[in-house]
Design an enzyme around this catalytic site. Structure first.
Site, mmCIF file in Angstrom:
data_model
loop_
_atom_site.group_PDB
_atom_site.id
_atom_site.type_symbol
_atom_site.label_atom_id
_atom_site.label_comp_id
_atom_site.label_asym_id
_atom_site.label_seq_id
_atom_site.Cartn_x
_atom_site.Cartn_y
_atom_site.Cartn_z
ATOM 1 N N GLY A 1 7.394 5.016 8.128
ATOM 2 C CA GLY A 1 6.641 6.262 8.211
ATOM 3 C C GLY A 1 6.766 6.894 9.580
ATOM 4 O O GLY A 1 7.745 6.670 10.309
ATOM 5 N N GLU B 1 10.266 15.810 15.233
ATOM 6 C CA GLU B 1 10.830 15.617 13.905
ATOM 7 C C GLU B 1 10.237 16.637 12.934
ATOM 8 O O GLU B 1 9.033 16.655 12.689
ATOM 9 C CB GLU B 1 10.553 14.200 13.406
ATOM 10 N N GLU C 1 9.778 0.959 10.830
ATOM 11 C CA GLU C 1 10.893 1.905 10.690
ATOM 12 C C GLU C 1 10.285 3.293 10.760
ATOM 13 O O GLU C 1 9.603 3.740 9.834
ATOM 14 C CB GLU C 1 11.618 1.657 9.355
ATOM 15 N N CYS D 1 14.636 10.250 7.310
ATOM 16 C CA CYS D 1 14.419 9.908 8.718
ATOM 17 C C CYS D 1 15.691 10.017 9.549
ATOM 18 O O CYS D 1 15.621 10.201 10.764
ATOM 19 C CB CYS D 1 13.823 8.512 8.838
ATOM 20 N N GLY E 1 3.038 4.575 13.233
ATOM 21 C CA GLY E 1 3.598 3.308 13.687
ATOM 22 C C GLY E 1 3.008 2.854 15.000
ATOM 23 O O GLY E 1 2.765 1.651 15.209
ATOM 24 N N LYS F 1 0.859 -1.180 0.000
ATOM 25 C CA LYS F 1 0.000 0.000 0.000
ATOM 26 C C LYS F 1 0.893 1.228 0.000
ATOM 27 O O LYS F 1 1.351 1.689 1.025
ATOM 28 C CB LYS F 1 -0.916 -0.024 1.234
ATOM 29 N N THR G 1 6.187 8.057 13.516
ATOM 30 C CA THR G 1 6.054 7.350 14.776
ATOM 31 C C THR G 1 4.596 7.276 15.219
ATOM 32 O O THR G 1 4.143 6.251 15.746
ATOM 33 C CB THR G 1 6.906 8.033 15.854
#
Length: 488
Positions: free
Chosen positions: A233, A389, A255, A289, A238, A181, A235
């Site tokens: 992608g 981030e 990741e 990242c 995730g 996806k 956090t």
């Protein structure tokens, strides 16, 4: 010039062919540097994901793929790499136009990086032993490594083809099947991988690709026939994936984000920081990242470091990423440009000072989602600018008094993905690197090695990608007890 058929994708790649989706919503893809319409894709939903998963499950359980040998899978992977290589020029241009990556970096990451990974894992799987016999007290045990099953891969937009291949390569090598996806923010290029798979005759159902949004992602994560989720992608996303997958006991490789620090020790050569800035600080306009967005510098070297970073950012040539003379492209989307601009303004409200850059559109680029590369000084390590981030060309310079203080600051973040130590003493740099809590650390440079395990600790993820360890994440162990001992 990109062929028109690559810019209008009205079908999903399911069960080895293109299944039209004329009744699905359409997503318009814009070009990052011009804001002009580039192409369009159909947007998949839960029903499309269900069809793709059913295809992947059938290919694994009853199709020929479940009976392939490692050498047969390796041959498919090499042929896939060759097919992608033939599409390299179009792929690099398409990614650059979609997300603003410099064409040279787009080719290096998405074409060379992806094909090299396929070939390296093909060589590895062709030579690896997938079962061994161990003596036991009762007889012998056959220890076998088998594919984890059907993999749901949810990929990201900053290095989009490489992100797809980073899941496809180890999954194919292990004997898994996949449903990929890709993101709507970079919607067109993943289907080039499908074109290549179709060309080489990859068995139906082994690789399925459905572009979609959050609804498709949720359906993939929660699908009962998906055995593993591989995600790259944010956090926050995730964490949401982990909650669902954890309840269902799915295997996961996540990741996620980072807020990496470059520690400049008092004896460091500042030229080393400048030399590695392309790969460590400003790679892909900071949309990476592993961006070392915190430069933690000893107070005695602060002015020298700030001057070097100011000269570096002022020297960027900002413009169209397809132009070979450009050294900094746009942000990938309008939404992301606004997000990065918001962090630049946040830094000012938090009391930091701007050494270079700042809010507002760069000169000479009247269109496109560009931001000014920005260096902040006077940043507190506990501020939002230093803790969150940004994912753009925004660097926070933070001063420290002693080495223990610097290491504590580097570790005082929810993330733990990357890091760097700059020093004239390599042995001491290695010692300091050992005290930084992150999945990867560089000494006097940072450049990702796809032959070695990559991933994070803390909120930067679970598991590792790349290298032999990345393959292991797609395998399960099975112990088969055979040949029991007989009494004398």
């Amino acid at each position: 010039m990109i062929r028109s058929e690559l810019l209008d994708r009205s079908a999903f790649f399911i069960d080895g062919g293109w299944q039209r989706a004329d009744n699905r919503p359409r997503h318009i893809q814009f070009e990052a540097a011009t804001e002009e319409v580039l192409g369009a894709v159909s947007v998949g939903d839960a029903d499309d994901i269900d069809r793709a998963v059913a295809s992947a499950r059938a290919a694994l359980d009853s199709g020929p793929w479940g009976r392939t040998s490692p050498s047969e899978r390796a041959e498919y992977m090499r042929r896939l790499a060759d097919a992608l290589e033939r599409r390299g020029a179009e792929t690099a241009e398409l990614v650059s136009r979609e997300n603003g990556t410099l064409r040279s970096l787009s080719h290096a990451a998405n074409v060379v990086g992806g094909t090299s990974m396929l070939r390296a894992l093909a060589d590895l799987v062709a030579s690896r032993e997938f079962e061994v016999v161990r003596p036991s007290r009762a007889g012998e045990t056959l220890v076998r490594r088998e594919p984890v099953g059907v993999v749901g891969a949810i990929t990201t937009w900053n290095y989009p083809v490489l992100a797809v291949i980073s899941k496809v390569a180890p999954a194919l090598a292990a004997g898994c099947t996949l449903v990929v996806k890709p993101p709507l923010d970079c919607a067109l290029d993943a289907y080039i991988v499908a074109d290549a798979a179709e060309e080489i005759g990859l068995p139906p159902g082994v690789l399925n690709i459905v572009v979609g949004g959050q609804d498709a992602a949720r359906a993939l994560v929660a699908h009962p026939d998906v055995d593993k989720i591989a995600f790259t992608g944010s956090t926050a996303t995730g964490r949401a994936i982990g909650e669902v997958a954890g309840r269902m006991f799915k295997r996961m490789t996540l990741e996620l984000g980072g807020k990496s620090a470059a520690i400049v020790l008092p004896d460091a050569n500042v030229d080393d920081l400048v030399r590695t800035a392309e790969t460590a600080l400003f790679k892909n306009g900071g949309q990476t990242c592993t961006t070392h967005s915190r430069v933690i510098v000893h107070r005695s070297r602060r002015d020298e470091v700030v001057d070097a970073l100011r000269d570096l950012t002022n020297g960027f040539v900002i413009g169209d990423p397809l132009d070979s003379g450009v050294t900094l492209g746009p942000m990938a989307t309008e939404r992301h440009r606004d997000r990065v601009e918001g962090y630049i303004r946040l830094g000012l409200t938090e009391g930091a000072s701007i050494a270079s850059g700042g809010p507002g559109r760069p000169e000479g680029v009247p269109r496109g989602w560009f931001v000014r590369p920005t260096v902040f000084t006077g940043v507190s390590n506990d501020s939002r600018l230093a803790q969150e981030e940004v994912f753009g060309p925004v660097i926070a310079v933070i001063e420290y008094e002693d080495e223990d203080d610097a290491i504590a600051m580097a570790n005082a973040t929810p993330f733990g993905l990357a890091g760097m130590v700059l020093t004239a003493d390599d042995a001491h740099g290695l010692e300091v690197a050992g005290r930084i809590r992150s999945g990867s650390v560089g000494v006097n440079y940072y450049s990702l090695d796809t032959g070695s395990p990559f991933g994070g600790v803390k909120s930067s993820g679970i598991g590792r990608e790349f290298g032999p360890e990345g393959l292991d994440a797609y395998l399960e162990y099975k112990s088969i007890y055979v040949r029991p001992k007989t009494a004398d």
